[in-house]
Design an enzyme around this catalytic site. Structure first.
Site, short mmCIF file in Angstrom:
data_model
loop_
_atom_site.label_atom_id
_atom_site.label_comp_id
_atom_site.label_asym_id
_atom_site.label_seq_id
_atom_site.Cartn_x
_atom_site.Cartn_y
_atom_site.Cartn_z
N HIS A 290 -12.05 -71.05 42.55
CA HIS A 290 -12.82 -70.80 43.96
C HIS A 290 -13.84 -71.80 44.18
O HIS A 290 -14.92 -71.54 43.74
CB HIS A 290 -13.19 -69.47 43.83
CG HIS A 290 -12.20 -68.40 44.03
ND1 HIS A 290 -11.89 -67.75 45.44
CD2 HIS A 290 -11.65 -67.46 43.07
CE1 HIS A 290 -10.71 -66.88 45.10
NE2 HIS A 290 -10.65 -66.71 43.77
N GLU B 121 -15.30 -72.26 47.02
CA GLU B 121 -16.04 -71.70 47.96
C GLU B 121 -17.29 -70.98 47.28
O GLU B 121 -18.43 -70.96 48.17
CB GLU B 121 -15.52 -70.87 49.03
CG GLU B 121 -15.10 -69.50 48.42
CD GLU B 121 -13.41 -69.58 47.76
OE1 GLU B 121 -12.76 -68.66 47.85
OE2 GLU B 121 -13.18 -70.66 47.43
N CYS C 239 -6.69 -70.46 44.67
CA CYS C 239 -6.23 -69.14 43.93
C CYS C 239 -5.04 -68.68 44.27
O CYS C 239 -3.77 -69.36 44.18
CB CYS C 239 -7.49 -68.20 44.11
SG CYS C 239 -7.44 -66.89 42.84
#
Length: 511
Positions: free
Chosen positions: A168, A170, A81
């Site tokens: 993202h 994660e 990002c």
């Protein structure tokens, strides 16, 4: 001691930076989070670097602008990002304001075969959360993935091991995000993935033996997972030079003082029970502000241990079960830019007058990692399966001032709530549950009489580490039964509500 490969994570202020660390550790690779403005050039065993997201724009005054060439060309780099936008911005590319904020689910519509996307299918769901977008990644960049709305959803720099994605990986909403991060740390960085619970136990015990020498440790136990696992680790390192103390602060759950002491029998730990409830109630008298209550409980906790340490004048260390989320929520990560949410009574330095040094063997572990370490230590699954319980206890589940009468009321309601969860087979499906006594009275009717009594809020959440949490979707009939049980059996309660707030924006505890 064996040196494991490691990954350095630069924190640019994202509230989900810690999830990057969790995903990497799920691949049995050790990693450390450091603030971008205090980041080292290298950490022991370092094999790669990840740049996190950020609430900043690269064009914003005061935005994080480290010298990324400290790492590019020396280690493989992954930008996420803001990290992706930063690399593009500093590599001759163009980052512009999006015509509309790109937030939420998206799907990859174009994939260029390369190591970071190995095994990730077309249409894989990813999670976007950014206000800027990469219009041009730079003269040395090659786009590796796109979505319907974002042409440059990911790119790599030609001739360098530099990869970047605008989404993202994660977060759980990115369905193949864990695979992408594993591709980076295992496939590209060459980490072996040998940082396991068993290796952590062996190396931590060895480190504690060297750190503590012939010193004696006193440590507070709560009956919870964190303090138990920390105590067993320390005990394995130094044996009976560990003296455990369980403090009754008057804010425990019903019968918890007796039950906790009983649970440690047969574990080989030396445990002493200390009733300090009067001290805690005195310190809390008249306090209503949540932070002041936490501070008072923490200070009294320290005072009790100071007095106990004087009974063990050869003690040099105070053991604590501090874990990573405690540290993250109490202070910015390693002094980094993430916002402080609340303080924790078991985090931070001791006052100068206290002669004990702190030892925290679990300080860099998440809750799920602590449980896996506890399993490797052979600790009873019943203890490892206990829900988290806040260090300040019921003191932060009673909104407003604390009195013995309020604590007794909440203990009864909380006892019914947890027992009902166990009896219904729902306890292990919930990550944390508790009851909260609200400073609200409302009108009710019991029999033919009008009542004006207190309200209890029930809280149950699903989570893996407490950093994020979703409210538990429990059966309505079950909640109705719990409400009826509390109202009928706890005199002074005539209304029960269920909290359906998730974290974020709410926190798990109300204070």
């Amino acid at each position: 001691m064996k040196q494991h490969e490691s990954i350095l994570i630069l924190d640019f202020g994202s509230q989900v930076t810690q999830l990057i660390a969790r995903r990497i550790r799920e691949s049995n690779v050790y990693c450390e989070i450091h603030p971008w403005n205090k980041a080292p050039d290298e950490i022991p065993g370092m094999r790669g670097v990840i740049f996190s997201g950020s609430p900043f724009s690269v064009h914003q005054e005061g935005a994080p602008m480290p010298d990324i060439h400290r790492w590019i060309g020396k280690f493989p780099v992954l930008g996420i990002c803001y990290g992706a936008q930063l690399i593009a911005h500093l590599s001759g590319g163009s980052v512009v304001r999006s015509t509309h904020r790109e937030y939420g689910r998206a799907h990859l519509t174009h994939l260029l075969h390369n190591p970071i996307l190995e095994g990730i299918p077309m249409q894989s769901q990813v999670w976007m959360s950014h206000g800027d977008t990469i219009a041009d990644a730079g003269p040395d960049a090659e786009i590796i993935c796109s979505t319907r709305d974002v042409q440059c959803a990911g790119y790599r720099l030609k001739g360098k091991e530099v990869y970047a994605v605008q989404f993202h990986p994660e977060v759980y909403h990115s369905t193949d995000g864990k695979a992408l991060l594993s591709n980076f740390v295992i496939g590209i960085c060459g980490c072996k993935g040998d940082w396991t619970p068993n290796s952590f136990v062996d190396e931590t015990v060895d480190r504690l033996q060297h750190q503590l020498g012939n010193g004696k440790v006193i440590m507070g136990l709560s009956g919870g997972v964190d303090s138990t696992v920390a105590a067993v680790l320390i005990h394995r390192a130094i044996g009976n030079r560990l003296q455990c103390i369980f403090v009754d602060n008057g804010l425990l759950r019903k019968n918890e003082f007796e039950d906790v002491l009983e649970s440690y029998r047969g574990m080989g730990l030396q445990v002493k029970g200390v009733d300090a409830s009067n001290l805690f109630y005195s310190a809390l008298q008249g306090l209503t502000d949540p932070e002041k209550k936490r501070k008072a409980i923490g200070a009294t906790f320290i005072d009790v241990f100071d007095q106990e340490s004087k009974l063990h004048d050869d003690a040099q260390w105070l053991g604590q079960g501090t874990i990573y989320p405690d540290v993250i929520e109490s202070v910015s990560v390693s002094g980094g830019p993430s916002q402080t949410i609340k303080s924790h009574h078991n985090v931070g330095g001791l006052p100068d007058y206290m002669k004990l040094q702190v030892v925290e063997p679990l300080r860099l572990l998440f809750k799920d990692e602590v449980r896996r370490v506890g399993h490797a230590l052979g600790i009873d699954p019943v203890i490892l399966g206990r829900h988290p319980f806040p260090g300040p206890g019921l003191g932060i589940r009673i909104l407003g001032d604390i009195t013995r009468e309020k604590v007794a009321l909440l203990q009864e309601a909380d006892h019914i709530w947890v027992k009902c969860l166990r009896d219904a087979g729902l306890y292990d499906q919930v990550w944390q549950a508790g009851a909260i006594l609200l400073p609200i009275q409302s009108v009710g009717v019991m029999g033919d009489e009008r009542t004006y009594e207190k309200t209890i809020a029930l809280r149950a959440v699903s989570s893996t580490d407490g950093m994020t949490a979703d409210w538990s979707r429990l059966p309505h009939d079950f909640l109705a039964e719990v409400s009826n049980e509390i109202i009928n059996k706890v005199k002074g309660i005539n209304r029960v509500v269920y909290d359906i707030s998730s974290k974020p924006p709410a926190t798990i505890e109300w204070e």
